[in-house]
Write a protein that holds these residues in place. Sequence first.
Motif, short mmCIF file in Angstrom:
data_model
loop_
_atom_site.label_atom_id
_atom_site.label_comp_id
_atom_site.label_asym_id
_atom_site.label_seq_id
_atom_site.Cartn_x
_atom_site.Cartn_y
_atom_site.Cartn_z
N VAL A 1 4.30 -8.81 -5.89
CA VAL A 1 3.57 -7.89 -5.03
C VAL A 1 2.58 -7.12 -5.88
O VAL A 1 2.89 -6.67 -6.98
CB VAL A 1 4.53 -6.90 -4.34
N VAL A 2 1.37 -6.97 -5.37
CA VAL A 2 0.37 -6.11 -5.98
C VAL A 2 0.44 -4.79 -5.22
O VAL A 2 0.32 -4.77 -4.00
CB VAL A 2 -1.05 -6.71 -5.88
N VAL A 3 0.66 -3.69 -5.93
CA VAL A 3 0.81 -2.39 -5.28
C VAL A 3 -0.46 -1.58 -5.49
O VAL A 3 -0.91 -1.39 -6.62
CB VAL A 3 2.03 -1.62 -5.83
N TYR A 4 -1.02 -1.11 -4.40
CA TYR A 4 -2.21 -0.29 -4.37
C TYR A 4 -1.75 1.12 -4.04
O TYR A 4 -1.13 1.35 -3.01
CB TYR A 4 -3.15 -0.86 -3.30
N VAL A 5 -1.99 2.09 -4.94
CA VAL A 5 -1.46 3.45 -4.78
C VAL A 5 -2.60 4.45 -4.63
O VAL A 5 -3.45 4.56 -5.51
CB VAL A 5 -0.60 3.84 -6.00
N ARG A 6 -2.60 5.17 -3.51
CA ARG A 6 -3.53 6.30 -3.33
C ARG A 6 -2.81 7.54 -3.83
O ARG A 6 -1.77 7.90 -3.31
CB ARG A 6 -3.92 6.44 -1.87
N CYS A 7 -3.36 8.16 -4.85
CA CYS A 7 -2.68 9.25 -5.53
C CYS A 7 -2.96 10.61 -4.91
O CYS A 7 -3.95 10.79 -4.23
CB CYS A 7 -3.11 9.28 -7.00
N VAL A 8 -2.07 11.54 -5.20
CA VAL A 8 -2.28 12.94 -4.83
C VAL A 8 -3.23 13.55 -5.86
O VAL A 8 -3.43 13.01 -6.94
CB VAL A 8 -0.94 13.72 -4.80
N ASP A 9 -3.81 14.69 -5.51
CA ASP A 9 -4.75 15.35 -6.41
C ASP A 9 -4.07 15.85 -7.68
O ASP A 9 -4.66 15.88 -8.74
CB ASP A 9 -5.44 16.52 -5.71
N ASP B 1 1.69 18.26 -6.61
CA ASP B 1 1.72 18.14 -5.15
C ASP B 1 2.73 17.11 -4.68
O ASP B 1 3.08 17.06 -3.52
CB ASP B 1 0.33 17.72 -4.61
N GLY B 2 3.17 16.24 -5.58
CA GLY B 2 4.11 15.19 -5.22
C GLY B 2 5.53 15.72 -5.12
O GLY B 2 5.83 16.84 -5.50
N TYR C 1 -3.71 2.20 -9.41
CA TYR C 1 -3.74 3.61 -9.04
C TYR C 1 -5.17 4.00 -8.71
O TYR C 1 -6.07 3.77 -9.51
CB TYR C 1 -3.24 4.49 -10.19
N VAL C 2 -5.38 4.55 -7.53
CA VAL C 2 -6.72 4.93 -7.10
C VAL C 2 -6.85 6.46 -7.11
O VAL C 2 -6.08 7.15 -6.45
CB VAL C 2 -7.04 4.36 -5.71
N ASN C 3 -7.83 6.93 -7.87
CA ASN C 3 -8.14 8.35 -8.01
C ASN C 3 -6.93 9.21 -8.36
O ASN C 3 -6.64 10.20 -7.69
CB ASN C 3 -8.85 8.88 -6.77
N PRO C 4 -6.25 8.87 -9.47
CA PRO C 4 -5.13 9.71 -9.89
C PRO C 4 -5.66 10.98 -10.55
O PRO C 4 -6.85 11.07 -10.88
CB PRO C 4 -4.41 8.83 -10.92
N PRO C 5 -4.79 11.96 -10.78
CA PRO C 5 -5.20 13.15 -11.52
C PRO C 5 -5.73 12.76 -12.91
O PRO C 5 -5.32 11.74 -13.47
CB PRO C 5 -3.92 13.97 -11.65
N THR C 6 -6.62 13.55 -13.46
CA THR C 6 -7.28 13.24 -14.73
C THR C 6 -6.29 12.94 -15.84
O THR C 6 -6.46 11.97 -16.59
CB THR C 6 -8.20 14.40 -15.15
N PHE C 7 -5.25 13.76 -15.97
CA PHE C 7 -4.32 13.53 -17.07
C PHE C 7 -3.62 12.18 -16.96
O PHE C 7 -3.23 11.59 -17.96
CB PHE C 7 -3.28 14.67 -17.18
N LEU D 1 0.85 -1.19 0.00
CA LEU D 1 0.00 0.00 0.00
C LEU D 1 0.88 1.24 0.00
O LEU D 1 1.75 1.37 0.86
CB LEU D 1 -0.89 0.00 1.24
N MET D 2 0.66 2.14 -0.96
CA MET D 2 1.41 3.41 -1.00
C MET D 2 0.40 4.54 -0.95
O MET D 2 -0.60 4.52 -1.66
CB MET D 2 2.23 3.54 -2.28
N ASP D 3 0.66 5.52 -0.11
CA ASP D 3 -0.22 6.68 0.01
C ASP D 3 0.58 7.92 -0.34
O ASP D 3 1.25 8.50 0.51
CB ASP D 3 -0.79 6.77 1.42
N PHE D 4 0.52 8.32 -1.61
CA PHE D 4 1.27 9.49 -2.07
C PHE D 4 0.83 10.77 -1.36
O PHE D 4 1.55 11.75 -1.36
CB PHE D 4 1.13 9.68 -3.57
N ARG D 5 -0.35 10.74 -0.75
CA ARG D 5 -0.82 11.93 -0.04
C ARG D 5 0.08 12.25 1.16
O ARG D 5 0.12 13.38 1.62
CB ARG D 5 -2.28 11.76 0.39
#
Length: 152
Positions: A69-77, A81-82, A106-112, A32-36
Amino acid sequence: EGAMEGQGKAISCGYVAVAAGATDPDGRAIGLMDFRQEKSDLSDDILFLAVWYQCHVCLSTELAQKKGVVVYVRCVDSFLDGRQSLWRKLGTVAGALPIRTSAIHYVNPPTFFNMLVKIIKLVVSKKLRSRLHVHSGSTDEALKSLSKFGLA
């Protein structure tokens, strides 16, 4: 204890963690990675240590070494911001540890980023395409999308 003695902040910061005792349906470890967390006051060095330590935790199980490993990434807006400096540092050691990445979600990444992944999937192999996944929308929509992979 050992090399990480006195580094409790790096271990418990929440930037990266391995889901203890949990695997996906195929038996792969879940990271689990939380870029926030990059918005926190923690230094790049502490976040880097957190990644390094959790990579070693993954490698401590034979199943994760074999299946990956399966990586689950919570993205920044916004990727603005990163911390690009941290990402560059992580990039320099990306091949140093023998971790097999089976998939990245990747979960809820920026639109682009959604558009970028679609373009990337056009030019990479089928195997790599099957390893990149983007989940967007409300929390319920993202969880429903993740459940297709046994991750919700």
